[in-house]
Design a protein around this motif. Sequence first.
Motif, PDB file in Angstrom:
ATOM      1  N   GLY A   1       0.823  -1.203   0.000  1.00 50.72           N
ATOM      2  CA  GLY A   1       0.000   0.000   0.000  1.00 50.72           C
ATOM      3  C   GLY A   1       0.856   1.250   0.000  1.00 50.72           C
ATOM      4  N   GLY A   2       0.458   2.212   0.832  1.00 50.24           N
ATOM      5  CA  GLY A   2       1.268   3.411   0.909  1.00 50.24           C
ATOM      6  C   GLY A   2       0.620   4.532   1.690  1.00 50.24           C
ATOM      7  N   PHE A   3       1.328   5.640   1.813  1.00 48.15           N
ATOM      8  CA  PHE A   3       0.845   6.836   2.502  1.00 48.15           C
ATOM      9  C   PHE A   3       0.323   7.843   1.480  1.00 48.15           C
ATOM     10  CE2 PHE A   3       3.705   5.061   5.633  1.00 48.15           C
ATOM     11  CZ  PHE A   3       3.055   5.304   6.837  1.00 48.15           C
ATOM     12  N   VAL A   4      -0.835   8.394   1.771  1.00 49.62           N
ATOM     13  CA  VAL A   4      -1.376   9.493   0.978  1.00 49.62           C
ATOM     14  C   VAL A   4      -1.159  10.755   1.804  1.00 49.62           C
ATOM     15  CG1 VAL A   4      -3.396  10.456  -0.192  1.00 49.62           C
ATOM     16  CG2 VAL A   4      -3.143   7.965   0.035  1.00 49.62           C
ATOM     17  N   GLU A   5      -0.175  11.547   1.424  1.00 49.27           N
ATOM     18  CA  GLU A   5       0.117  12.776   2.160  1.00 49.27           C
ATOM     19  C   GLU A   5      -0.743  13.916   1.601  1.00 49.27           C
ATOM     20  OE1 GLU A   5       4.155  13.906   2.570  1.00 49.27           O
ATOM     21  OE2 GLU A   5       4.746  12.047   3.588  1.00 49.27           O
ATOM     22  N   VAL A   6      -1.523  14.496   2.493  1.00 47.49           N
ATOM     23  CA  VAL A   6      -2.396  15.602   2.116  1.00 47.49           C
ATOM     24  C   VAL A   6      -1.801  16.883   2.693  1.00 47.49           C
ATOM     25  CG1 VAL A   6      -4.729  16.563   2.247  1.00 47.49           C
ATOM     26  CG2 VAL A   6      -4.401  14.083   2.117  1.00 47.49           C
TER      27      VAL A   6
END
Length: 270
Positions: A229-234
């Motif tokens: 998966g991964g990180f969604v940086e907002v």
Amino acid sequence: MVYKFCPACGGKLPQDGICKFCPHCGQSLPVQDEYGTLTQQPEPSPPLCSIPTSVSEGKPAFVNNREQFSVVLKSIRNKDRLAGRLSQVLKRTAIATRMAVDLAPCLILYKSKAEDVKSAVAIFEEEGSAYTVINGDFETTTPVKQLIAGYHQLDRESQLLLEATPAALWLGEEFRLIIPDVGLENERGLLVITGRNLCFIASQAGKSRWNITPYSQIAEIIEKQDGSGGFVEVIYREFGREDAFFIADELLFRQVCDELRNAIEQIASV
């Protein structure tokens, strides 16, 4: 009893008992009898999507000035400043306006004229508030499970998180993605992507905690692959504010990144 009209200004009130103040003049409403009609079992409401509802994508378009519009305020960055600015355009006292702001998420304008709604919406846009505009008739008490296609396919924990949020939070929203088991710092919660807003819901000390942000307040989305998966940086427009949502599933991770980018571009192009 449920009041049909405001005792102060005579304005027609929503017939669901959820208003603590008049959406027209801001007057506090008398406490309603808990043994009256509010305790009766309501008739099942049709899904909100079957009724002419909100301008959920882009900025509201007030085509016909004779139409009536309602506004649901959902988030506030600076309560004092927002209340002060609204008190100069809404037809109610400064105290009544502050009371309304303090109740967010709430129906802050109910079946009002386009000119009044335009003034309030302009302020919400400038203040970075999350809101929705609904035109015509609508049902204010539709359960969230009736608003979401495939609701019963969600796991029970996700259903409970959604049901624990205020009903006004979802008025006028178009649901696009609901992602369970999303990590944010040391919490696990539910990520909800709608046509206008991004919302994260978690449970804290047995109570629902939520944060909703309009896409107009998001500056950038950054993908960071991590395992499958991964990180969604907002990255938000507000200085120094950012969130990193971890999604373990690769397909869901890609869906969230694509949907958020599309939503932000859509809002920016209006």
